[in-house]
Design an enzyme around this catalytic site. Structure first.
Site, PDB file in Angstrom:
ATOM      1  CG  HIS A  94      -5.404   2.026   1.128  1.00  0.00           C
ATOM      2  ND1 HIS A  94      -4.255   1.947   0.375  1.00  0.00           N
ATOM      3  CD2 HIS A  94      -5.564   0.796   1.694  1.00  0.00           C
ATOM      4  CE1 HIS A  94      -3.733   0.734   0.480  1.00  0.00           C
ATOM      5  NE2 HIS A  94      -4.517   0.007   1.255  1.00  0.00           N
TER       6      HIS A  94
ATOM      7  CE  LYS B 125       2.363  -6.927   3.604  1.00  0.00           C
ATOM      8  NZ  LYS B 125       0.973  -6.569   3.939  1.00  0.00           N
TER       9      LYS B 125
ATOM     10  NE  ARG C  10      -8.875  -5.601  -0.356  1.00  0.00           N
ATOM     11  CZ  ARG C  10      -7.556  -5.664  -0.334  1.00  0.00           C
ATOM     12  NH1 ARG C  10      -6.879  -5.122  -1.305  1.00  0.00           N
ATOM     13  NH2 ARG C  10      -6.929  -6.267   0.639  1.00  0.00           N
TER      14      ARG C  10
ATOM     15  CB  SER D 134      -0.753  -1.811  -2.048  1.00  0.00           C
ATOM     16  OG  SER D 134      -1.528  -0.853  -1.398  1.00  0.00           O
TER      17      SER D 134
HETATM   18  P1  ADP Z   1      -2.177  -4.698   5.519  1.00  0.00           P
HETATM   19  O1  ADP Z   1      -0.753  -5.060   5.244  1.00  0.00           O
HETATM   20  O2  ADP Z   1      -2.432  -4.358   6.956  1.00  0.00           O
HETATM   21  O3  ADP Z   1      -3.207  -5.619   4.950  1.00  0.00           O
HETATM   22  P2  ADP Z   1      -2.980  -2.819   3.438  1.00  0.00           P
HETATM   23  O4  ADP Z   1      -2.392  -1.480   3.182  1.00  0.00           O
HETATM   24  O5  ADP Z   1      -2.858  -3.829   2.363  1.00  0.00           O
HETATM   25  O6  ADP Z   1      -2.311  -3.274   4.804  1.00  0.00           O
HETATM   26  O7  ADP Z   1      -4.515  -2.689   3.810  1.00  0.00           O
HETATM   27  C1  ADP Z   1      -4.944  -1.960   4.926  1.00  0.00           C
HETATM   28  C2  ADP Z   1      -6.443  -2.127   5.089  1.00  0.00           C
HETATM   29  O8  ADP Z   1      -7.123  -1.558   3.981  1.00  0.00           O
HETATM   30  C3  ADP Z   1      -6.934  -3.590   5.154  1.00  0.00           C
HETATM   31  O9  ADP Z   1      -8.050  -3.643   6.018  1.00  0.00           O
HETATM   32  C4  ADP Z   1      -7.379  -3.877   3.749  1.00  0.00           C
HETATM   33  O10 ADP Z   1      -8.373  -4.878   3.707  1.00  0.00           O
HETATM   34  C5  ADP Z   1      -7.957  -2.520   3.367  1.00  0.00           C
HETATM   35  N1  ADP Z   1      -7.966  -2.317   1.935  1.00  0.00           N
HETATM   36  C6  ADP Z   1      -6.936  -2.421   1.067  1.00  0.00           C
HETATM   37  N2  ADP Z   1      -7.338  -2.160  -0.198  1.00  0.00           N
HETATM   38  C7  ADP Z   1      -8.663  -1.886  -0.118  1.00  0.00           C
HETATM   39  C8  ADP Z   1      -9.678  -1.580  -1.086  1.00  0.00           C
HETATM   40  N3  ADP Z   1      -9.416  -1.525  -2.382  1.00  0.00           N
HETATM   41  N4  ADP Z   1     -10.931  -1.387  -0.640  1.00  0.00           N
HETATM   42  C9  ADP Z   1     -11.204  -1.482   0.679  1.00  0.00           C
HETATM   43  N5  ADP Z   1     -10.326  -1.776   1.633  1.00  0.00           N
HETATM   44  C10 ADP Z   1      -9.060  -1.993   1.241  1.00  0.00           C
END
Ligand code: ADP
Length: 159
Positions: A17, A41, A90, A128
């Site tokens: 992030h 969620k 990703r 996460s």
């Molecule tokens: P959501 O529940 O909206 O998917 P996340 O916190 O899992 O929330 O992810 C938020 C954003 O960050 C999404 O666009 C996800 O693809 C991106 N993201 C999560 N992990 C990574 C990472 N390791 N590298 C790049 N982008 C990421």
């Protein structure tokens, strides 16, 4: 010079992030990280904890704000004056979901565009949910999240 809104669950914030935020700051004047309430969620950190962990990870970084929101992402984008939704990509499996969501958001708010950035290769496998699994199984997560997040995970999982 545009404001970008970076919405997500961030349960908890990872180096992936932070990689996305850094790229956003290089591209846009202002980045607002929008931590979603997401009642449907199950999260291990409540929304205030997720905001606090992200803010601490961003300490000293200019042109970045971290806020919580409820409801539609596009409504919050309009409220903060953002014309761009920033998301991270990703893998191909991310693409399908992100593409659907971008098209839905465009339908809801045609004036707002989605912009996708890809992380550095060393961050491209971070999620996460996997990090929570590793922590739950007693594994070390220091390589994946900032030290204060690793400590918060340990504390949370210890009950
Ligand atoms: P959501 O529940 O909206 O998917 P996340 O916190 O899992 O929330 O992810 C938020 C954003 O960050 C999404 O666009 C996800 O693809 C991106 N993201 C999560 N992990 C990574 C990472 N390791 N590298 C790049 N982008 C990421």
């Amino acid at each position: 010079m545009a404001t970008a809104l970076y919405p997500g669950s961030f349960d908890p914030v990872t180096y992936g992030h932070l990689d996305v935020v850094r790229r956003g700051v290089a591209l846009f004047e202002r980045v607002v990280v929008a931590v979603g309430q997401r009642h449907e969620k199950q999260t291990i950190f409540d929304v205030d904890e997720r905001v606090r962990l992200f803010r601490e990870a961003m300490a000293g970084m200019e042109r970045v704000e971290v806020e919580s929101f409820e409801g539609l992402v596009v409504d919050f984008a309009r409220k903060t004056g953002a014309s761009v939704l920033l998301r991270g990509l990703r893998t191909m499996s991310d693409f399908e979901y992100e593409f659907q969501m971008a098209q839905t958001n465009r339908h809801l708010a045609p004036e707002i565009d989605s912009v996708f950035v890809t992380p550095s290769p060393q961050h491209s496998f971070l999620s996460s949910s996997l990090i929570k699994e590793v922590a739950q199984a007693g594994g070390a997560v220091e390589e994946f999240v900032p030290p204060h997040v690793a400590a918060a995970l340990r504390e949370k999982l210890a009950g």
